[in-house]
Write an enzyme that holds these catalytic residues in place. Sequence first.
Site, mmCIF file in Angstrom:
data_model
loop_
_atom_site.group_PDB
_atom_site.id
_atom_site.type_symbol
_atom_site.label_atom_id
_atom_site.label_comp_id
_atom_site.label_asym_id
_atom_site.label_seq_id
_atom_site.Cartn_x
_atom_site.Cartn_y
_atom_site.Cartn_z
ATOM 1 N N HIS A 374 0.777 -1.243 0.000
ATOM 2 C CA HIS A 374 0.000 0.000 0.000
ATOM 3 C C HIS A 374 0.809 1.294 0.000
ATOM 4 C CE1 HIS A 374 -3.759 1.992 0.103
ATOM 5 N NE2 HIS A 374 -4.387 1.203 0.923
ATOM 6 N N TYR A 488 -14.108 5.266 10.204
ATOM 7 C CA TYR A 488 -13.252 5.799 9.139
ATOM 8 C C TYR A 488 -13.800 5.331 7.803
ATOM 9 C CZ TYR A 488 -8.728 6.360 6.601
ATOM 10 O OH TYR A 488 -7.726 6.712 5.733
ATOM 11 N N SER A 490 -12.688 6.008 3.703
ATOM 12 C CA SER A 490 -11.661 6.661 2.909
ATOM 13 C C SER A 490 -12.234 7.238 1.612
ATOM 14 C CB SER A 490 -10.566 5.653 2.587
ATOM 15 O OG SER A 490 -9.501 6.298 1.971
ATOM 16 N N THR A 501 -5.541 10.466 -0.009
ATOM 17 C CA THR A 501 -6.917 10.219 0.434
ATOM 18 C C THR A 501 -7.260 11.209 1.535
ATOM 19 O OG1 THR A 501 -6.189 8.667 2.128
ATOM 20 C CG2 THR A 501 -6.791 7.731 -0.019
#
Length: 660
Positions: A374, A488, A490, A501
């Site tokens: 990532h 959360y 994104s 993001t």
Amino acid sequence: MARLLTKSCLWKGGSPASTVPVMLRGYSAGSSDTEYLHKSIVPTMHFQKSLPRLPIPKLEETIKRYLNAQRPLLDDDQFRKTEQLTHSFQNGVGKELHEELVQQDKQNKHTSYISGPWFDMYLCAREPIVLNFNPFMSFTPDPKPEYNDQLLRATNMTVSAMRFLKTMRAGYLEPEIFHLNPAKSDTQRFKNLIRFVPSSLSWYGAYMVNAYPLDMSQYFRLFNSTRIPKLNKDELVSHENGRHLLVLRKGHFYVFDVLDKDGNVVKASEIQAHLKYILSDSSPAPEFPLGYLTSEERNTWAILRQKLMDNGNQSALQKIDSAVFCLCLDDFPIRDRVHLSHNMLHGSGSNRWFDKSFSIIMAEDGTSAINFEHSWGDGVAVLRFQNEVFKDSTEHPAVSPQSSAAPVDSSKAVQKLTFNLDDALKAAVTDTKKKFDAAVGSLTIAAMEFKRGGKEFLKTQKLSPDAVSQLSFQMAFLRQYGQTTATYESCSTAAFKHGRTETIRPATIYTKRCSEAFVKNPSKHSAAELREMLNECSKYHGQLTKEAAMGQGFDRHLFALRYLAAGKGMSLPELYQDPAYARINHNVLSTSTLTSPAVQLGGFAPVVADGFGVGYGVHDDWIGCNVSAYPQRDVKQFVQCVHQSLEDIYKLLEEKPGKK
């Protein structure tokens, strides 16, 4: 910070359902060149130069948004304390840091204020990347069942992946554009005009017709790229000259060229022959599968990698690092969706190299997925790659069930990598395997499909499908645990140069009020009152989503100010020492959405030990989610509660107006 903030950068980061629709492009008219997917008349990076810069929000706006997000999570006394801390931050040290951040940003117009800190956050994180960072997205099966054969599909996907690589590097890949009015901008006429507008002005030309080009700076890291473990901070490396594919099977490593010396894609029948040769290798699995080491704590792995190099394994590691990508061929079929998720998210660990920018994993029955590292980017590039590879390999397959592998000597073309391991390295592999097995053994996954309706029905009710999904998670958590928790979601900021993001905070005073009405006191409220609450949730969620997509959230701004303070060696400002700040960043519900014809389902692990990792999709006529948890949470009960919440919402919406 890393684990608190990053896990679900993928789903909305990929191509946010709320802000960027997924587009599957086909061949351009008249393109018959088998080396390329298509030949866009608008160069791939045509808009990159003129993309707008990611704005730094005003500090007072950030503080206001932060307090709005804290309100549903705190009692009155806690909220008053947090309010005082934020206001003294806003008028004191925060103001100074903000002014310095703005000055720094003005001096670095080639990038965004978040790009450097965000790379650092990922690369400095020392936790294992498996479960903590790498997500997966699984491919939809080939609509023609006979093409889901492992050898056929692996060959077709490899050829399509190479066509993508060539199309992108030649500048022929269509630029990624979010069309608000496709009838005006997604047309041949627009393309014919915009290609003549200089790169320095091209974004403005697109903006005039309500089209928003997206940042494509991450794309070059898709191929020939790897994350290298280093002490305290890892390094991203790319070797664009690499022409070979890395294939893993039963823990063995193989490489062979998929591009010839002139840069052309190797014949599909030859690729098929080499993969067939690898699949026929009956060697027993290695006693010490090296792939496990990529799942280690990063400093430990950095030391072990150096030992591998010192032991004479530089050449083999260089082959792994420089390969165009990694293809993992698993020697078993997929049983069900939960098995699919476990296998594509982590697998057994022996047949993976988690450090590669991405791997295509393919089971014996052709079920396949992308697992990606990532740090180098968010899902924007990965999703585009997945869409194009799916479309090309299913609509223009390079080989068919009738095709024969080329009569070539694969034993000469395919190199099987060997490694010299001393006793210390063997012991390290054994030790890492134990840790890996313990970590993945503690993860549970459950999937849910709600078939009563999806996007189409919700739109007739003038409700945001994403808002309703998020509300169902709030209601589910309240039903299961009796409280509202930090959540959360994104959202991509790819509409800006080097955007990454931003966070949408779906737990709001509106979702809290609405959840409590549905879960605790449904009989207290009339249908009209409940509907009004749904409308408020939807409207406010839409506002938060829009703000996030435009770079107007609060999470990244506060993160950058904290990063700046740390870089200056300052003591941590009081705002960041507030237990409420720690709590809102302890994201118990980490959520991310994605829908694309190429993607069957996706998932990621929770970002905290007592959290849920919620990958979800709202389809035309159904809603699905794929949820993970560690032992502190009951994932099966949670997905049942989500289903019940959607049932409650839909029951209300389907009632005739005026009914109590």
